[in-house]
Enzyme design. Structure first.
Site, PDB file in Angstrom:
ATOM      1  N   ASN A 155      55.414 -65.231  33.722  1.00 39.35           N
ATOM      2  CA  ASN A 155      56.831 -65.489  33.435  1.00 39.35           C
ATOM      3  C   ASN A 155      57.553 -66.254  34.544  1.00 39.35           C
ATOM      4  O   ASN A 155      58.556 -66.910  34.292  1.00 39.35           O
ATOM      5  CB  ASN A 155      57.562 -64.191  33.068  1.00 39.35           C
ATOM      6  CG  ASN A 155      57.574 -63.191  34.185  1.00 39.35           C
ATOM      7  OD1 ASN A 155      56.730 -63.232  35.086  1.00 39.35           O
ATOM      8  ND2 ASN A 155      58.517 -62.276  34.153  1.00 39.35           N
ATOM      9  N   LYS A 178      44.477 -65.550  41.523  1.00 40.09           N
ATOM     10  CA  LYS A 178      44.091 -65.469  40.111  1.00 40.09           C
ATOM     11  C   LYS A 178      45.384 -65.429  39.306  1.00 40.09           C
ATOM     12  O   LYS A 178      46.004 -64.384  39.154  1.00 40.09           O
ATOM     13  CB  LYS A 178      43.264 -64.194  39.896  1.00 40.09           C
ATOM     14  CG  LYS A 178      42.262 -64.258  38.760  1.00 40.09           C
ATOM     15  CD  LYS A 178      42.852 -64.484  37.399  1.00 40.09           C
ATOM     16  CE  LYS A 178      43.569 -63.300  36.829  1.00 40.09           C
ATOM     17  NZ  LYS A 178      44.291 -63.623  35.573  1.00 40.09           N
ATOM     18  N   SER A 231      52.094 -55.969  34.363  1.00 40.82           N
ATOM     19  CA  SER A 231      52.523 -54.776  33.641  1.00 40.82           C
ATOM     20  C   SER A 231      52.131 -53.503  34.403  1.00 40.82           C
ATOM     21  O   SER A 231      51.179 -53.504  35.197  1.00 40.82           O
ATOM     22  CB  SER A 231      51.874 -54.755  32.257  1.00 40.82           C
ATOM     23  OG  SER A 231      50.472 -54.691  32.403  1.00 40.82           O
ATOM     24  N   VAL A 234      48.395 -52.356  33.602  1.00 40.51           N
ATOM     25  CA  VAL A 234      47.333 -53.013  34.366  1.00 40.51           C
ATOM     26  C   VAL A 234      47.473 -52.685  35.854  1.00 40.51           C
ATOM     27  O   VAL A 234      46.483 -52.408  36.537  1.00 40.51           O
ATOM     28  CB  VAL A 234      47.347 -54.542  34.123  1.00 40.51           C
ATOM     29  CG1 VAL A 234      46.352 -55.241  35.038  1.00 40.51           C
ATOM     30  CG2 VAL A 234      47.034 -54.855  32.666  1.00 40.51           C
ATOM     31  N   CYS A 286      61.084 -59.582  34.409  1.00 42.91           N
ATOM     32  CA  CYS A 286      60.917 -58.179  34.790  1.00 42.91           C
ATOM     33  C   CYS A 286      62.273 -57.522  34.998  1.00 42.91           C
ATOM     34  O   CYS A 286      62.420 -56.323  34.851  1.00 42.91           O
ATOM     35  CB  CYS A 286      60.057 -58.071  36.036  1.00 42.91           C
ATOM     36  SG  CYS A 286      60.636 -59.119  37.363  1.00 42.91           S
ATOM     37  N   GLU A 387      59.163 -51.088  27.847  1.00 42.52           N
ATOM     38  CA  GLU A 387      59.472 -52.494  28.137  1.00 42.52           C
ATOM     39  C   GLU A 387      59.103 -53.349  26.924  1.00 42.52           C
ATOM     40  O   GLU A 387      57.958 -53.329  26.478  1.00 42.52           O
ATOM     41  CB  GLU A 387      58.670 -52.947  29.361  1.00 42.52           C
ATOM     42  CG  GLU A 387      59.017 -54.348  29.796  1.00 42.52           C
ATOM     43  CD  GLU A 387      58.251 -54.790  31.045  1.00 42.52           C
ATOM     44  OE1 GLU A 387      57.024 -54.597  31.089  1.00 42.52           O
ATOM     45  OE2 GLU A 387      58.892 -55.342  31.957  1.00 42.52           O
ATOM     46  N   GLU A 466      58.539 -57.397  47.955  1.00 39.39           N
ATOM     47  CA  GLU A 466      58.345 -58.818  48.187  1.00 39.39           C
ATOM     48  C   GLU A 466      59.697 -59.373  48.615  1.00 39.39           C
ATOM     49  O   GLU A 466      60.719 -58.711  48.492  1.00 39.39           O
ATOM     50  CB  GLU A 466      57.847 -59.477  46.902  1.00 39.39           C
ATOM     51  CG  GLU A 466      56.566 -58.806  46.470  1.00 39.39           C
ATOM     52  CD  GLU A 466      55.732 -59.597  45.501  1.00 39.39           C
ATOM     53  OE1 GLU A 466      56.298 -60.235  44.619  1.00 39.39           O
ATOM     54  OE2 GLU A 466      54.500 -59.544  45.642  1.00 39.39           O
TER      55      GLU A 466
HETATM   56  P1  NAD Z   1      49.643 -58.308  32.665  1.00 41.32           P
HETATM   57  O1  NAD Z   1      49.657 -56.993  33.342  1.00 41.32           O
HETATM   58  O2  NAD Z   1      49.072 -58.396  31.303  1.00 41.32           O
HETATM   59  O3  NAD Z   1      48.812 -59.369  33.536  1.00 41.32           O
HETATM   60  C1  NAD Z   1      49.158 -59.632  34.890  1.00 41.32           C
HETATM   61  C2  NAD Z   1      47.956 -60.262  35.583  1.00 41.32           C
HETATM   62  O4  NAD Z   1      46.906 -59.305  35.689  1.00 41.32           O
HETATM   63  C3  NAD Z   1      47.357 -61.465  34.843  1.00 41.32           C
HETATM   64  O5  NAD Z   1      46.959 -62.423  35.796  1.00 41.32           O
HETATM   65  C4  NAD Z   1      46.160 -60.845  34.146  1.00 41.32           C
HETATM   66  O6  NAD Z   1      45.142 -61.792  33.841  1.00 41.32           O
HETATM   67  C5  NAD Z   1      45.679 -59.858  35.194  1.00 41.32           C
HETATM   68  N1  NAD Z   1      44.863 -58.744  34.678  1.00 41.32           N
HETATM   69  C6  NAD Z   1      44.824 -58.227  33.436  1.00 41.32           C
HETATM   70  N2  NAD Z   1      43.975 -57.177  33.384  1.00 41.32           N
HETATM   71  C7  NAD Z   1      43.482 -57.020  34.632  1.00 41.32           C
HETATM   72  C8  NAD Z   1      42.590 -56.076  35.236  1.00 41.32           C
HETATM   73  N3  NAD Z   1      42.039 -55.097  34.546  1.00 41.32           N
HETATM   74  N4  NAD Z   1      42.334 -56.199  36.563  1.00 41.32           N
HETATM   75  C9  NAD Z   1      42.917 -57.172  37.296  1.00 41.32           C
HETATM   76  N5  NAD Z   1      43.761 -58.096  36.783  1.00 41.32           N
HETATM   77  C10 NAD Z   1      44.052 -58.009  35.468  1.00 41.32           C
HETATM   78  O7  NAD Z   1      51.156 -58.858  32.693  1.00 41.32           O
HETATM   79  P2  NAD Z   1      51.753 -60.194  32.063  1.00 41.32           P
HETATM   80  O8  NAD Z   1      51.803 -60.063  30.576  1.00 41.32           O
HETATM   81  O9  NAD Z   1      51.080 -61.397  32.647  1.00 41.32           O
HETATM   82  O10 NAD Z   1      53.243 -60.175  32.664  1.00 41.32           O
HETATM   83  C11 NAD Z   1      54.275 -59.405  32.122  1.00 41.32           C
HETATM   84  C12 NAD Z   1      54.474 -58.131  32.925  1.00 41.32           C
HETATM   85  O11 NAD Z   1      54.707 -58.463  34.293  1.00 41.32           O
HETATM   86  C13 NAD Z   1      55.695 -57.349  32.491  1.00 41.32           C
HETATM   87  O12 NAD Z   1      55.376 -55.985  32.457  1.00 41.32           O
HETATM   88  C14 NAD Z   1      56.703 -57.616  33.598  1.00 41.32           C
HETATM   89  O13 NAD Z   1      57.690 -56.637  33.773  1.00 41.32           O
HETATM   90  C15 NAD Z   1      55.816 -57.721  34.779  1.00 41.32           C
HETATM   91  N6  NAD Z   1      56.487 -58.437  35.866  1.00 41.32           N
HETATM   92  C16 NAD Z   1      56.926 -57.701  36.940  1.00 41.32           C
HETATM   93  C17 NAD Z   1      57.598 -58.330  37.984  1.00 41.32           C
HETATM   94  C18 NAD Z   1      58.088 -57.551  39.171  1.00 41.32           C
HETATM   95  O14 NAD Z   1      58.326 -58.153  40.194  1.00 41.32           O
HETATM   96  N7  NAD Z   1      58.253 -56.245  39.089  1.00 41.32           N
HETATM   97  C19 NAD Z   1      57.836 -59.704  37.918  1.00 41.32           C
HETATM   98  C20 NAD Z   1      57.381 -60.409  36.802  1.00 41.32           C
HETATM   99  C21 NAD Z   1      56.704 -59.761  35.778  1.00 41.32           C
END
Ligand code: NAD
Length: 497
Positions: A155, A178, A231, A234, A286, A387, A466
């Site tokens: 995002n 990654k 998320s 994860v 987020c 969420e 961060e």
């Molecule tokens: P996601 O958790 O699906 O994926 C995040 C990353 O993790 C991707 O690069 C994905 O390929 C990788 N991943 C997936 N499974 C994994 C595993 N088992 N081991 C290691 N890496 C793995 O999230 P998304 O759909 O890309 O992003 C949306 C989420 O991110 C929302 O929940 C949002 O709130 C969160 N987010 C949080 C912040 C924050 O600063 N708190 C900022 C932006 C987004």
């Protein structure tokens, strides 16, 4: 032609751009049209292994490079980002859909972070302190950790990687990055700029793909620390794997952000601020405002105004300057949002506006969903707890300030919250009572500045931050140094006379 104008991303390992071992690819789609945009390597564990080895080989020279010299490369990076801001923003809009004004903001955040953190090359302060012994010096210094793994969501395809990679590098770590499988083009463009700025081979490595390389990176014994944003589901798995290996993990995870609106709030301001906070980035932030907690007196007028604005938002291709809200990132994300709206209806929430898919003329293949306002939401409903990550905002009611705090705090997440009021007592109570890492007064729930700590409490994070100088604590460890120049044995806590 520079690397990021093409729509094929490559991995970047030991200073070379390469495909995945075996040649597998992920096909990318423009979410505004559904058309094929390009492709990226679908990497596997072998690619991650090569990248970690490259990062390990590069580490001794990089950590021995004086931090001010490391920072010079980062200053050049920031200058290149400034020069390329517009083309980077356009690439990002095509790749993940948010409108150009926002992708420009995303690049700007990377610029701000890079300038800010490059300044740390000449600080990275430790401290000196008196020893309890005579003729003994005592001080402490920050030390890099080694090769670190950086895993990011889609995002904020440039801002979030910059929040992690730039501080990791200035501190003297090497990196394996990654990115999300949806945004490898923006990731490769950022890496290409660091390369052009003069980063030595192997110091930053890029491995594209989905959860398979993500898992391999987290489990690789050569990775000294993992910085993850994504998320909560994860992130907690990543944390468990890191715990099993005994390595540090910094987590930024999901949110369910709320704005409290009291009777004395300025309704024009609230409407502007919450329309932006709820529907900006198509609700895929987020920090997006997903709950509005209003007093009984102000709720009806607020719901009317929010619904009116939602109805009038121009939804379309983010490249069109007239567009105010773009598509969702993927068809899967749209299906998830649609499912939540159905759940809300089933739980008794009232769909005031929106609630379904959109197909703007000529963009029928895109992943559009109408800006949606749900009223009569109650705190226990799944739409009030989970969420959604889409353009859906739920309105709840609270009769007292205490009840409003209970609603805001009554979810598993704790990223950001806001309160709209002119009452200084209520504002200060909110700052004190709300359990989130960020609190806004008379502003929506979004909009962080890079020089303040960013992150969340409870299931949003694990205590790291961060942004701000606090990010340096994620990417360094402390070394305490004692220099005894007394010429005799002096035992701490024992030889006191
Ligand atoms: P996601 O958790 O699906 O994926 C995040 C990353 O993790 C991707 O690069 C994905 O390929 C990788 N991943 C997936 N499974 C994994 C595993 N088992 N081991 C290691 N890496 C793995 O999230 P998304 O759909 O890309 O992003 C949306 C989420 O991110 C929302 O929940 C949002 O709130 C969160 N987010 C949080 C912040 C924050 O600063 N708190 C900022 C932006 C987004």
């Amino acid at each position: 032609m520079s690397t990021f104008e093409v729509t094929t991303a490559r991995n970047y390992i030991a200073g070379r751009w390469t495909g995945a071992t075996g040649g597998a690819v992920v096909v990318l789609h423009n979410p505004a049209t559904g058309a094929v945009l390009g492709e990226a390597p679908a990497s596997a564990a072998a690619d991650v292994d090569a990248a970690v080895r490259a990062a390990a080989d590069a580490w001794p020279r990089w950590r021995a490079t004086p931090a001010p010299r490391r920072a010079e490369i980062l200053y050049r990076t920031a200058e290149l980002l400034v020069r390329r801001k517009e083309e980077l923003a356009r690439l990002m809009t095509r790749e993940m859909g948010k409108v150009l004004a926002e992708t420009r903001g995303d690049v700007q955040e990377a610029i701000d972070m890079t300038y800010f953190i490059a300044g740390e090359g000449r600080r990275l302060h430790g401290y000196t302190t008196p020893s309890e012994m005579p003729r003994k010096a005592a001080y402490c210094v920050r030390q890099p950790l080694g090769p670190v793994g950086v895993i990011t969501p889609w995002n904020f395809p440039m801002a979030i990687p910059s929040w992690k990679i730039v501080p990791a590098l200035v501190c003297g770590n090497t990196v394996v990055f990654k990115p999300a499988p949806q945004t490898p083009l923006s990731a490769a463009a950022f890496v290409a700029i660091l390369e052009e700025a003069g980063l030595p081979a192997g110091v930053l490595n890029l491995v594209c793909g989905g959860d398979e390389p993500g898992r391999a990176l987290v489990e690789h014994p050569g990775v000294a620390m993992v910085s993850f944003t994504g998320s909560t589901e994860v992130g907690l798995q990543v944390a468990a794997r890191c715990a099993a290996r005994g390595v540090r993990v910094s987590l930024e995870m999901g949110g369910k952000n709320a704005a409290i609106v009291l009777d004395d709030a300025d309704l024009d301001l609230v409407t502007d601020a919450l329309t932006w906070a709820a529907f900006g980035t198509t609700g895929q932030r987020c920090t997006a405002c997903s709950r509005v907690v209003a007093t009984p007196a102000i709720r009806p007028a607020l719901v009317d105004r929010l619904a009116d604005r939602a109805r009038r938002l121009r939804v379309g291709d983010g490249l069109d300057p007239a567009t105010e809200m773009g598509p969702l990132v993927s068809d899967a994300q749209r299906a998830r949002v649609e499912q939540y709206v159905g759940l809300g209806r089933g739980e008794g929430a009232r769909v005031v506006v929106g609630g379904g898919r959109l197909a703007p003329p000529g963009l029928e293949g895109g992943f559009y969903f109408a800006p949606t306002v749900l009223d009569e939401v109650r705190p226990g409903m799944r739409v009030a707890q989970e969420e959604i990550f889409g353009p859906v905002v739920g309105v709840l009611e609270a009769r007292t300030l205490g009840e409003a705090f209970e609603v805001v705090n009554g979810v598993r997440y704790g990223l950001s919250a806001s309160i709209f009021t002119r009452d200084v007592f209520a504002a200060h109570r909110a700052i004190e009572e709300i359990r989130t890492g960020i609190v806004y007064v008379n502003h929506g729930t979004t909009g962080a500045e890079v020089h303040l700590p960013f992150g969340g409490m409870r299931d949003t994070g694990n205590g790291h931050r961060e942004g701000g100088l606090q990010v340096l604590d994620a990417f360094t460890e402390w070394k305490s140094v004692y220099i005894d120049y007394s010429g005799r044995l002096q035992r701490a806590q024992i030889d006191r006379d």
